[in-house]
Design an enzyme around this catalytic site. Structure first.
Site, PDB file in Angstrom:
ATOM      1  N   SER A  11     -61.090  16.845   4.766  1.00 13.27           N
ATOM      2  CA  SER A  11     -61.193  16.673   6.222  1.00 13.27           C
ATOM      3  C   SER A  11     -62.607  17.021   6.708  1.00 13.27           C
ATOM      4  CB  SER A  11     -60.163  17.587   6.913  1.00 13.27           C
ATOM      5  OG  SER A  11     -60.690  18.109   8.116  1.00 13.27           O
TER       6      SER A  11
HETATM    7  N1  GSH Z   1     -62.151  18.112  17.427  1.00 17.04           N
HETATM    8  C1  GSH Z   1     -61.368  18.587  16.337  1.00 17.04           C
HETATM    9  C2  GSH Z   1     -60.802  17.411  15.548  1.00 17.04           C
HETATM   10  C3  GSH Z   1     -59.789  17.863  14.531  1.00 17.04           C
HETATM   11  C4  GSH Z   1     -59.140  16.683  13.817  1.00 17.04           C
HETATM   12  O1  GSH Z   1     -59.031  15.566  14.350  1.00 17.04           O
HETATM   13  N2  GSH Z   1     -58.658  16.959  12.589  1.00 17.04           N
HETATM   14  C5  GSH Z   1     -58.038  15.928  11.769  1.00 17.04           C
HETATM   15  C6  GSH Z   1     -58.537  16.062  10.329  1.00 17.04           C
HETATM   16  S1  GSH Z   1     -60.285  15.806  10.224  1.00 17.04           S
HETATM   17  C7  GSH Z   1     -56.517  16.150  11.760  1.00 17.04           C
HETATM   18  O2  GSH Z   1     -56.038  17.264  11.806  1.00 17.04           O
HETATM   19  N3  GSH Z   1     -55.750  15.042  11.693  1.00 17.04           N
HETATM   20  C8  GSH Z   1     -54.330  15.109  11.567  1.00 17.04           C
HETATM   21  C9  GSH Z   1     -53.608  14.256  12.546  1.00 17.04           C
HETATM   22  O3  GSH Z   1     -54.240  13.469  13.267  1.00 17.04           O
HETATM   23  O4  GSH Z   1     -52.373  14.386  12.603  1.00 17.04           O
HETATM   24  C10 GSH Z   1     -62.217  19.492  15.442  1.00 17.04           C
HETATM   25  O5  GSH Z   1     -63.441  19.339  15.432  1.00 17.04           O
HETATM   26  O6  GSH Z   1     -61.649  20.387  14.784  1.00 17.04           O
END
Ligand code: GSH
Length: 218
Positions: A11
């Site tokens: 990630s």
């Molecule tokens: N703005 C947040 C974005 C976090 C994010 O989008 N994380 C993704 C992985 S990179 C996630 O958890 N995706 C899982 C989902 O969409 O269910 C940060 O910088 O931490």
């Protein structure tokens, strides 16, 4: 004090925090949250982050979310000096600008593509989404016109977050080195950091493998 990081190495947002933790030499445990098993969608995880996204940092019983906010917190609490997130108002304003640029522009363009490719299992990246990424590269090239790093002459947490995002985007919308020489130079410079391997390289290789599998389906 051992910190817990809830996340997963591929990630990009988690890699931002991994870069920060490794740069600071903080001791931490990675508590893996498997996105493909929807472990971020459980009730238990919702209590840690109502947005149900990784990464989440646990420090002394408190849960913190968002890679940009976590990195800023880590530097404020654990850094020996403020170089990664300067206290000087003007310098910090520039770092914040780049962090918000990552969050609102670069990461947003990455997220729009990864939702299509990984979650909807669609190997074709629409042209408008590719153009959004390229326009992000153009801004970044400008930011790097007169400085070695994205917010001046020193590495900051803004470099960590933009690196984690852009090095990932490169596997989806490859960076044209002729059009974006400064971006390429800066990425190369970042690979020289002593904590680059643990902070970005290992997880990026896993991300690249995932892209290969999903994009090959075309
Ligand atoms: N703005 C947040 C974005 C976090 C994010 O989008 N994380 C993704 C992985 S990179 C996630 O958890 N995706 C899982 C989902 O969409 O269910 C940060 O910088 O931490």
């Amino acid at each position: 004090m051992v910190l817990n990081l809830y996340g997963l190495e591929p990630s990009p947002a988690c890699r931002t925090v991994l870069l920060t933790l490794n740069a600071l030499g903080c001791e931490f445990k990675l508590k893996k949250i498997q996105l493909k098993k929807f472990e971020q969608k459980t009730e238990d995880f919702r209590k840690k982050n109502p947005l149900q996204l990784i990464p989440v940092l646990e420090d002394e019983g408190q849960y913190l979310a968002d890679s940009h906010a976590i990195s800023a917190y880590l530097v404020r609490k654990y850094a020996k000096n403020d170089s990664l997130y300067p206290k000087d108002f003007k310098q910090r304003a520039l770092v914040d600008h780049r962090l918000f640029f990552d969050s609102g522009v670069l990461f947003a363009s990455l997220n729009a593509i990864t939702i299509k490719v990984f979650q909807e299992n669609n190997p074709i990246i629409p042209e408008d989404k590719q153009n959004d990424v390229i326009s992000g590269y153009e801004f970044l090239e400008k930011f790097l016109e007169n400085s070695n790093y994205v917010a001046g002459e020193n590495v900051t947490i803004a470099d960590f977050s933009i690196l984690a995002t852009v090095s990932s985007l490169n596997y989806l919308v490859p960076i044209d080195g002729k059009k974006f020489p400064k971006v390429m130079q800066w990425m190369e410079l970042m690979t020289k950091l002593p904590y680059y391997e643990r902070g970005n390289e290992l997880g990026l290789a896993l991300f690249a493998k995932k892209c290969e599998i999903f994009l090959k389906k075309e």
